[in-house]
Design a protein around this motif. Structure first.
Motif: not given
Length: 463
Positions: A355, A365, A425
């Motif tokens: 990341t 990413r 994320d």
């Protein structure tokens, strides 16, 4: 294995990390008491079934595909959202099964992945500091004082949402949606005219011909209709996980009934910590995330604590090293754990170690780095003679723009603003996920050529 588990008070006395701070402890006690009265979300026998399948993966007779949201949210658990994630996982699984010619164990990172560990307890914007967002199970994403309060009632909502998700998944996987004869329809919403779609459709044609041949030979076509699908999440919030643990009526041993499989994260894997102490008493299959700071000694200590009886299928080690470190950091861990005589399932998480933040402020990413870590993972196991037992992905069934790269979409950093929807994320979108499945399939095919297939060794008969 102990038939009892520590009390929640005993666990909390170990000062567990990454836990919510609840101001109203009486309310928390009332919520956990209510959760203890609720029906289990999964059954102990299902957990045992998954454990036997993970044992097959540890022995090289299966491959594990584990995937789903980084962090589920209460607002996105719709039928369309659940169907999309399931469709991507089924599509990936059929690609991997066809390539490796071994069963693929399908495990969703869903129906409970509502909490996330954070690197900082607070977040500051424009001079205002508030508690960090820790997932919908703890507080809200909106940057307001009211939303960021740690609210125990959210644990009840987590239970309700998880139950609804599991209910729909069970209907999908037994009601015909997962029928292998539907491999073309799983792909009907993927981006058209992409290289990924063309490869998938060509493979689906091959599978359909193979299925038709088997039916013509007398194989029961109903065998293609349903699949086994299991749930998993990080066992982060100890009040919730403890409240959802039950003593199985058959064996009189404890199972966490919030998911078939639970894992300990990289931030909570202290061998003398509360999470390890709790999870080592469970009879579920369990996992541990191991990052680049994990030493061989650490890994062996965790294995000894969590799998003292060398039980097949009990322990899965999920490596999350980063593309630039996997080839150096993973081998000593694999050697040390294998030297204990255990056959754990080795899984690659190529997401969390790769990341980074872009110049325009998006956490992302690179697809190329994800692929590179997968290749490094396979290279390590190929060199050591161990079996690369699975992959652990953060993905979605939607056309999000959260990870850059990939042939089908070729997303650039400037594209991230288009549909960046994650609550935490960045996730692979459906095309990137399927593209990655083909990349993994190539490695599994290479491995299959170099070894005897333990599942269905085939020899032509010469009469």
């Amino acid at each position: 294995m102990s038939q009892q588990i520590p009390t929640l008070e005993q666990l909390l006395s170990r000062q567990p990390v990454q836990q919510p701070t609840y101001a109203d402890t009486d309310l928390l006690r009332g919520v956990t008491d209510e959760l203890r009265r609720r029906p289990p979300l999964v059954f102990a026998g299902e957990c045992d079934d998954l454990k036997s399948k993970i044992a097959d993966a540890a022995a090289g007779r299966a491959f594990i595909l584990q995937g789903g949201d980084c962090a589920e949210t209460f607002g996105t658990g719709t039928a369309q959202d659940i169907r999309g994630k399931l469709r991507v996982l089924l599509s990936m699984a059929v690609v991997l099964t066809y390539a490796a010619q071994v069963p693929v164990v399908k495990v969703g990172r869903l129906a409970g992945q509502y909490a996330k560990p954070r690197s900082k307890d607070t977040e500051t914007r424009d001079g205002v500091t508030l508690p960090a967002y820790r997932g919908d199970a703890v507080n809200g994403l909106d940057f307001t004082e009211a939303a960021r309060v740690h609210d125990p009632n959210r644990l009840l909502e987590m239970y309700n949402r998880s139950a609804a998700t599991l209910n729909l998944i069970r209907a999908f996987v037994t009601g015909g949606f997962a029928d292998l004869r539907a491999v073309h329809t799983w792909n009907q919403d993927f981006v058209r005219n992409s290289g990924v779609e063309a490869r998938y459709e060509a493979m689906a044609d091959e599978i359909e011909r193979a299925l038709a041949f088997m039916v013509a030979c007398g194989v029961d076509k109903e065998a293609f209709r349903t699949v086994d699908f299991y749930s998993s999440h990080e066992a982060l919030l100890l009040p919730y996980e403890h409240a959802m643990t039950r003593i199985d009526s058959r064996t009189r041993t404890p199972y966490n009934t919030s998911a078939h499989m639970v894992w300990i994260g990289e931030r909570t894997r202290q061998v003398d910590g509360a999470h390890v102490e709790f999870i080592r008493h469970l009879r579920n299959p369990i996992g541990v995330k191991v990052g680049p700071s994990t030493t061989a000694t650490d890994a062996v200590a965790l294995a000894e604590a969590l799998d003292p009886e060398h039980e097949p299928g009990r322990l899965t080690l999920i490596s999350r090293m980063g593309a630039d470190q996997v080839r150096q950091a993973l081998p000593p861990i694999v050697r040390a754990v294998e030297a204990t005589g255990r056959k754990v399932a080795w899984i690659c998480d190529p997401m969390h170690g790769n990341t980074f933040e872009t110049a325009n402020g998006y956490k992302t990413r690179a697809f190329s780095q994800v692929v590179e870590e997968v290749n490094g993972f396979f290279d390590v196991h190929e060199e050591l003679g161990s079996w690369p037992g699975g992959v652990h992905m953060e993905l979605t069934g939607d056309d999000v723009t959260e990870c850059v790269g990939g042939v089908a979409d070729a997303l650039a950093e400037a594209d991230l603003a288009n549909r960046y929807e994650t609550a935490c994320d960045p996730r692979l979108n459906r095309n990137q996920s399927l593209e990655l499945a083909f990349q993994i399939a190539e490695r599994l095919t290479d491995g299959r050529i170099k070894r005897v297939n333990p599942v269905q060794e085939y020899r032509a008969e010469d009469f």
